[in-house]
Design a protein around this motif. Structure first.
Motif, PDB file in Angstrom:
ATOM      1  N   ASP A  97      -1.287   3.900 -13.940  1.00 27.08           N
ATOM      2  CA  ASP A  97      -1.754   2.799 -14.792  1.00 27.08           C
ATOM      3  C   ASP A  97      -2.600   1.814 -13.983  1.00 27.08           C
ATOM      4  N   GLU A  98      -2.204   1.575 -12.751  1.00 32.83           N
ATOM      5  CA  GLU A  98      -2.945   0.639 -11.909  1.00 32.83           C
ATOM      6  C   GLU A  98      -4.263   1.256 -11.451  1.00 32.83           C
ATOM      7  N   VAL A  99      -4.240   2.570 -11.194  1.00 37.46           N
ATOM      8  CA  VAL A  99      -5.473   3.263 -10.793  1.00 37.46           C
ATOM      9  C   VAL A  99      -6.509   3.191 -11.917  1.00 37.46           C
ATOM     10  N   ALA A 100      -6.046   3.252 -13.154  1.00 37.15           N
ATOM     11  CA  ALA A 100      -6.969   3.200 -14.297  1.00 37.15           C
ATOM     12  C   ALA A 100      -7.719   1.876 -14.367  1.00 37.15           C
ATOM     13  N   ARG A 101      -7.228   0.861 -13.678  1.00 33.56           N
ATOM     14  CA  ARG A 101      -7.876  -0.455 -13.699  1.00 33.56           C
ATOM     15  C   ARG A 101      -8.856  -0.635 -12.538  1.00 33.56           C
ATOM     16  N   VAL A 102      -8.957   0.353 -11.671  1.00 30.26           N
ATOM     17  CA  VAL A 102      -9.887   0.258 -10.540  1.00 30.26           C
ATOM     18  C   VAL A 102     -11.317   0.255 -11.068  1.00 30.26           C
ATOM     19  N   VAL A 103     -12.103  -0.684 -10.591  1.00 26.13           N
ATOM     20  CA  VAL A 103     -13.470  -0.852 -11.095  1.00 26.13           C
ATOM     21  C   VAL A 103     -14.407   0.214 -10.551  1.00 26.13           C
ATOM     22  N   ASP A 104     -14.316   0.492  -9.268  1.00 28.81           N
ATOM     23  CA  ASP A 104     -15.212   1.463  -8.633  1.00 28.81           C
ATOM     24  C   ASP A 104     -14.876   2.864  -9.142  1.00 28.81           C
ATOM     25  N   PRO A 105     -15.775   3.522  -9.880  1.00 27.85           N
ATOM     26  CA  PRO A 105     -15.465   4.844 -10.454  1.00 27.85           C
ATOM     27  C   PRO A 105     -15.213   5.909  -9.390  1.00 27.85           C
ATOM     28  N   ASN A 106     -15.930   5.871  -8.278  1.00 27.69           N
ATOM     29  CA  ASN A 106     -15.719   6.869  -7.225  1.00 27.69           C
ATOM     30  C   ASN A 106     -14.325   6.724  -6.600  1.00 27.69           C
ATOM     31  N   HIS A 107     -13.967   5.483  -6.322  1.00 27.07           N
ATOM     32  CA  HIS A 107     -12.639   5.225  -5.741  1.00 27.07           C
ATOM     33  C   HIS A 107     -11.542   5.598  -6.737  1.00 27.07           C
ATOM     34  N   ARG A 110     -11.151   9.362  -6.816  1.00 30.65           N
ATOM     35  CA  ARG A 110     -10.445   9.889  -5.643  1.00 30.65           C
ATOM     36  C   ARG A 110      -8.936   9.669  -5.769  1.00 30.65           C
ATOM     37  N   LEU A 111      -8.550   8.484  -6.218  1.00 31.56           N
ATOM     38  CA  LEU A 111      -7.125   8.188  -6.370  1.00 31.56           C
ATOM     39  C   LEU A 111      -6.488   9.054  -7.456  1.00 31.56           C
ATOM     40  N   ARG A 112      -7.205   9.202  -8.575  1.00 30.84           N
ATOM     41  CA  ARG A 112      -6.674  10.010  -9.672  1.00 30.84           C
ATOM     42  C   ARG A 112      -6.510  11.468  -9.230  1.00 30.84           C
ATOM     43  N   THR A 113      -7.484  11.985  -8.500  1.00 31.84           N
ATOM     44  CA  THR A 113      -7.407  13.369  -8.014  1.00 31.84           C
ATOM     45  C   THR A 113      -6.238  13.549  -7.051  1.00 31.84           C
ATOM     46  N   PHE A 114      -6.057  12.567  -6.185  1.00 34.51           N
ATOM     47  CA  PHE A 114      -4.945  12.625  -5.224  1.00 34.51           C
ATOM     48  C   PHE A 114      -3.601  12.690  -5.953  1.00 34.51           C
ATOM     49  N   LEU A 115      -3.439  11.843  -6.958  1.00 36.73           N
ATOM     50  CA  LEU A 115      -2.171  11.813  -7.694  1.00 36.73           C
ATOM     51  C   LEU A 115      -1.963  13.090  -8.506  1.00 36.73           C
ATOM     52  N   GLN A 116      -3.047  13.636  -9.038  1.00 36.90           N
ATOM     53  CA  GLN A 116      -2.928  14.857  -9.832  1.00 36.90           C
ATOM     54  C   GLN A 116      -2.524  16.060  -8.975  1.00 36.90           C
ATOM     55  N   ARG A 117      -2.906  16.057  -7.724  1.00 37.59           N
ATOM     56  CA  ARG A 117      -2.667  17.203  -6.850  1.00 37.59           C
ATOM     57  C   ARG A 117      -1.350  17.117  -6.065  1.00 37.59           C
ATOM     58  N   ASP A 137       2.889  -2.872  -7.057  1.00 40.24           N
ATOM     59  CA  ASP A 137       3.964  -3.353  -6.184  1.00 40.24           C
ATOM     60  C   ASP A 137       5.307  -2.703  -6.514  1.00 40.24           C
ATOM     61  N   ASN A 138       5.594  -2.536  -7.805  1.00 42.83           N
ATOM     62  CA  ASN A 138       6.860  -1.906  -8.191  1.00 42.83           C
ATOM     63  C   ASN A 138       6.904  -0.441  -7.760  1.00 42.83           C
ATOM     64  N   ALA A 139       5.762   0.223  -7.855  1.00 43.58           N
ATOM     65  CA  ALA A 139       5.690   1.612  -7.400  1.00 43.58           C
ATOM     66  C   ALA A 139       5.913   1.685  -5.891  1.00 43.58           C
ATOM     67  N   GLN A 140       5.342   0.742  -5.169  1.00 49.15           N
ATOM     68  CA  GLN A 140       5.524   0.685  -3.715  1.00 49.15           C
ATOM     69  C   GLN A 140       6.995   0.480  -3.361  1.00 49.15           C
ATOM     70  N   GLN A 141       7.648  -0.405  -4.078  1.00 48.98           N
ATOM     71  CA  GLN A 141       9.064  -0.678  -3.820  1.00 48.98           C
ATOM     72  C   GLN A 141       9.926   0.542  -4.150  1.00 48.98           C
ATOM     73  N   GLY A 142       9.625   1.182  -5.272  1.00 49.65           N
ATOM     74  CA  GLY A 142      10.380   2.376  -5.651  1.00 49.65           C
ATOM     75  C   GLY A 142      10.198   3.503  -4.657  1.00 49.65           C
ATOM     76  N   PHE A 143       8.984   3.626  -4.126  1.00 49.58           N
ATOM     77  CA  PHE A 143       8.745   4.674  -3.134  1.00 49.58           C
ATOM     78  C   PHE A 143       9.511   4.387  -1.844  1.00 49.58           C
ATOM     79  N   GLY A 144       9.636   3.124  -1.483  1.00 52.63           N
ATOM     80  CA  GLY A 144      10.403   2.772  -0.289  1.00 52.63           C
ATOM     81  C   GLY A 144      11.841   3.234  -0.398  1.00 52.63           C
ATOM     82  N   SER A 145      12.415   3.120  -1.590  1.00 53.37           N
ATOM     83  CA  SER A 145      13.783   3.582  -1.815  1.00 53.37           C
ATOM     84  C   SER A 145      13.877   5.101  -1.677  1.00 53.37           C
ATOM     85  N   ALA A 146      12.891   5.803  -2.252  1.00 57.34           N
ATOM     86  CA  ALA A 146      12.882   7.267  -2.148  1.00 57.34           C
ATOM     87  C   ALA A 146      12.690   7.711  -0.701  1.00 57.34           C
TER      88      ALA A 146
END
Length: 289
Positions: A97-107, A110-117, A137-146
């Motif tokens: 959801d946060e990646v979808a708000r990124v303004v730079d289409p190239n960036h 790249r992020l969407r492709t990384f997550l898909q793979r 930030d919540n995703a970052q915190q959740g990943f720290g727990s994992a």
């Protein structure tokens, strides 16, 4: 191969003084030259006499293997990673959801492709995300727990790869329960190795009593006590994984054999005969008049 040693609260033990123990061993060494086997026979006989249950090394090993089979028929590890998979999917949804708000289409691409793979395997997903700069930030915190669970996840994964096919029970353990089961299986395997190699001093008797019962703990404590008694008295020692007579023990065995021969000769010379009792009279069955 060691199992953590702790003090044991068991009270009733199978104990023999060194001289009496050696006498018991010498009787059994007439049928075998294996001191370990003779000691095991003494343990079975003494345990049977004291506790009414004959427990030797063979029975103890069987009890350990039965316990491991019980665990395998009780638990099933097929869904052990589901909890972490769901948590990862949840935090990845936040990140997308946060990646979808990124303004730079190239960036953004790249992020969407990384997550898909990202792989489906939980451990591999965590490894791929270690160097990812989370936007949410919540995703970052959740990943720290994992990430904190990564080492335990690897332990579970290795266990499933080695033994998962044997665990076909109906109970699906949680992450914490799975670690407890694995800890128990690992400890039982170490116990099996210790018993097989007769490393009785390395056995945790509290765990034995907890998982195999008080009788098994008493039997192992008895074997430990017997070996210590022989060693402390200088009659035997463990060499190359086997219990062997020391020179002192070999001399004692020879002396005892000679005493038995002399005693038999004395009895023969004195004309001692077998007697059978009828009523109040001793009736001689064999011999000369």
């Amino acid at each position: 191969m060691l199992i953590r040693y702790t003090s044991w609260s068991g009270t009733k033990r199978v104990v023999l003084e060194p001289d009496r123990l050696f006498e018991e061993l010498s009787k059994r060494l007439t049928g075998t030259d294996d001191l370990d086997e003779a000691l095991d026979q003494v343990l079975r006989d003494r345990a049977g006499h004291t506790f009414g249950e004959r427990l030797g090394l063979e029975e103890l090993l069987a009890a350990v293997r039965d316990r491991m089979r019980d665990l395998a028929t009780q638990f099933n590890f097929e869904s052990v990673f589901d909890e972490h998979r769901a948590r990862l999917d949840e935090l990845l949804d936040l990140e997308r959801d946060e990646v979808a708000r990124v303004v730079d289409p190239n960036h953004q691409n790249r992020l969407r492709t990384f997550l898909q793979r990202l792989p489906s395997d939980v451990r591999e997903t965590i490894d791929r995300l270690i160097h990812h700069a989370f936007l949410d930030d919540n995703a970052q915190q959740g990943f720290g727990s994992a990430l904190n669970d990564r080492e335990d996840l690897e332990r579970i994964g290795r266990f499933v790869e080695r033994h998962g096919g044997r665990f076909r029970g109906k109970q699906h353990p949680s992450f914490e329960q799975a670690l407890e089961v694995i800890e128990q299986v690992d400890a039982l395997q170490r116990l099996e190795d210790a018993l097989f190699n007769r490393e009785f001093s390395a056995v945790d008797l509290d765990l034995v009593e907890r998982w195999l019962g008080a009788a098994a703990a008493r039997a192992i404590a008895a074997m430990r006590s017997m070996i210590a008694s022989l060693s402390d008295s200088g009659l035997a020692a463990r060499k190359g994984g086997k219990l062997v007579l020391s020179p002192k023990g070999a001399r004692r065995l020879g002396e005892q054999a000679l005493r038995e021969v002399h005693e038999q000769l004395r009895l023969d010379a004195s004309g001692s005969h077998a007697l059978e009792r009828f009523g109040n009279h001793d009736v001689e069955l064999t011999g000369t008049r």
